[in-house]
Design an enzyme around this catalytic site. Structure first.
Site, mmCIF file in Angstrom:
data_model
loop_
_atom_site.group_PDB
_atom_site.id
_atom_site.type_symbol
_atom_site.label_atom_id
_atom_site.label_comp_id
_atom_site.label_asym_id
_atom_site.label_seq_id
_atom_site.Cartn_x
_atom_site.Cartn_y
_atom_site.Cartn_z
ATOM 1 N N ARG A 148 -8.644 -1.629 16.898
ATOM 2 C CA ARG A 148 -8.998 -1.202 15.556
ATOM 3 C C ARG A 148 -9.969 -2.277 15.059
ATOM 4 O O ARG A 148 -10.970 -2.515 15.731
ATOM 5 C CB ARG A 148 -7.760 -1.004 14.670
ATOM 6 N N LYS A 184 0.813 -1.235 0.000
ATOM 7 C CA LYS A 184 0.000 0.000 0.000
ATOM 8 C C LYS A 184 0.836 1.271 0.000
ATOM 9 O O LYS A 184 0.453 2.259 -0.602
ATOM 10 C CB LYS A 184 -0.990 -0.019 1.162
HETATM 11 C C1 LIG Z 1 -0.803 -1.919 6.452
HETATM 12 C C2 LIG Z 1 -1.169 -3.213 7.027
HETATM 13 C C3 LIG Z 1 -0.173 -4.163 7.260
HETATM 14 C C4 LIG Z 1 1.299 -3.889 7.026
HETATM 15 O O1 LIG Z 1 1.792 -3.083 8.051
HETATM 16 P P1 LIG Z 1 3.359 -2.712 8.182
HETATM 17 O O2 LIG Z 1 3.493 -2.124 9.529
HETATM 18 O O3 LIG Z 1 3.638 -1.749 7.080
HETATM 19 O O4 LIG Z 1 4.124 -3.962 8.035
HETATM 20 C C5 LIG Z 1 -0.560 -5.384 7.779
HETATM 21 N N1 LIG Z 1 -1.857 -5.664 8.050
HETATM 22 C C6 LIG Z 1 -2.840 -4.765 7.840
HETATM 23 C C7 LIG Z 1 -4.259 -5.142 8.177
HETATM 24 C C8 LIG Z 1 -2.534 -3.508 7.326
HETATM 25 O O5 LIG Z 1 -3.513 -2.624 7.115
#
Ligand SMILES: *Cc1c(COP(=O)(O)O)cnc(C)c1O
Length: 370
Positions: free
Chosen positions: A131, A36
């Site tokens: 969350r 992302k």
């Molecule tokens: C963005 C996201 C991740 C990845 O997180 P990082 O800290 O960048 O590794 C993993 N799981 C979910 C649900 C996310 O939204």
């Protein structure tokens, strides 16, 4: 070349991804590469796949769509709970989605029937960060209702910590996730294939222990892209933290007083206006440069500058810095290192261009060095 621009070293990203995939593989954990922050850029997606990630994940359907359109065939997971209004696009663009609402799963089932596909569902469980997630005591009835949906395959369970409240993954919450996987298997007689323990914030916990229990997957973005763990933002041993640089151009360079004069009230961006004022000591003048980059291009508070240069303030389009002992002439460029948040903003800004440095350049540079 135009500025501001993000220079992206694919070789460093590949090194980081390969290193993490190997270290986690030794503990029986697969990696979902999270794209992302780079908006699903196929250049990065391909590098992650070469490094051995088991699939790709993104929170935005648009990014998953871009990867499919670029011919990427790996399994794609939608990490953010689908909006009810997008379910038909979810089942055609993602193989799996993370879910916490039965109404959404039922709508996904109906869309999957229409599209004649089977859609995978990972149930997210609330373990304290507050969350997304089903409450653990409601999980059994949730699983029962999910299993009753046609064209839906319950592929696993997962959790997400450290994103809203900063709750860290630890032995207790990870053991709870493992135990929930086993209890669903016993109650319903089905295998829970994926137990996805979390994101980059889980790495400290994984590497500190020697048994990850049932956890067999992590979703990693930040650790791969910027080489840091998010709990304390420490560099991860053996990884590059500088795969991305934001290059900006100097548009003014002058010796100026360190103190403003006149009647002082609020400025445009209160939070960064006074960024490093305390670092400035007792100097009366400094060499002040303005870089043509600002809040509309990145998060100025998330930038690391060259040694000796300090940020004095930022507005929409300007970053004001004290250049220390060196003057930086108009037209010269400075390299800024974005943290994950600043990277996301820079990738998302239409004003920032991208320059990709292919993998073999990093590798040959590395060979000359050693
Ligand atoms: C963005 C996201 C991740 C990845 O997180 P990082 O800290 O960048 O590794 C993993 N799981 C979910 C649900 C996310 O939204």
């Amino acid at each position: 070349m135009t500025a501001p621009r993000l220079e992206i070293d694919l070789g460093k990203i590949q090194h980081n991804a390969t290193t993490l995939v190997q270290r986690l593989d030794a503990r029986g954990i697969s990696v979902t590469g999270v794209t992302k922050a780079v908006l699903g850029a196929p250049e990065v997606a391909n590098v992650l796949l070469q490094a051995g990630v088991s699939g790709l994940g993104d929170s935005r359907l648009e990014n998953l769509k871009a990867m499919r359109a670029a011919g990427i065939l790996a399994p794609l997971t939608l990490l953010r709970s689908p909006m009810l209004s997008q379910v038909s696009r979810v089942v055609t663009n993602a193989d799996v989605s993370f879910n916490t609402e039965i109404d959404v799963i039922r709508a996904l089932a109906s869309a999957a029937r229409t599209a004649q596909v089977t859609h995978g569902v990972v149930l997210m469980i609330e373990l304290g960060d507050l969350r997304e997630g089903v409450m653990p005591n409601e999980l059994n009835s949730f699983v029962r209702e999910t299993l009753a949906c046609s064209n839906i395959e319950l592929t696993g369970i997962g959790t997400n910590l450290a994103c809203r409240s900063g709750v860290s993954p630890d032995d207790r919450n990870m053991a709870e996730l493992s135990a929930l996987a086993t209890s669903i298997e016993e109650a319903f007689g089905i295998p829970i294939e994926i137990v996805s323990g979390g994101n980059s914030a889980n790495l400290n916990w994984v590497f500190a222990g020697d048994d990850a229990g049932r956890i067999n997957n992590l979703r990693l973005g930040e650790a791969i892209l910027v080489g840091r763990e998010p709990l304390h933002r420490c560099p991860i041993d053996g990884l590059y933290t500088d795969a991305f640089s934001l290059v900006a151009e100097v548009i003014e360079s002058k010796s100026k007083p360190t103190q403003p004069w006149g009647t002082v009230a609020q400025s445009a961006f209160v939070d960064t206006a006074q960024l490093h004022v305390s670092d400035r000591g007792v100097k009366e003048h400094c060499i002040q440069a303005i870089l043509a980059v600002g809040h509309q291009d990145t998060d100025p508070g998330g930038l690391r500058l060259e040694p000796g240069v300090t940020i004095l303030g930022a507005s929409s389009d300007h970053l004001v810095v004290d250049t220390g002992s060196l003057s930086r002439p108009v037209g010269s460029e400075m390299s800024l290192q974005p943290n994950y948040g600043a990277l996301v903003r820079a990738m998302t800004s239409p004003f920032v261009t991208r320059v990709w440095k292919p993998c073999h350049e990093t590798i040959s540079a590395h060979q000359t060095k050693t």
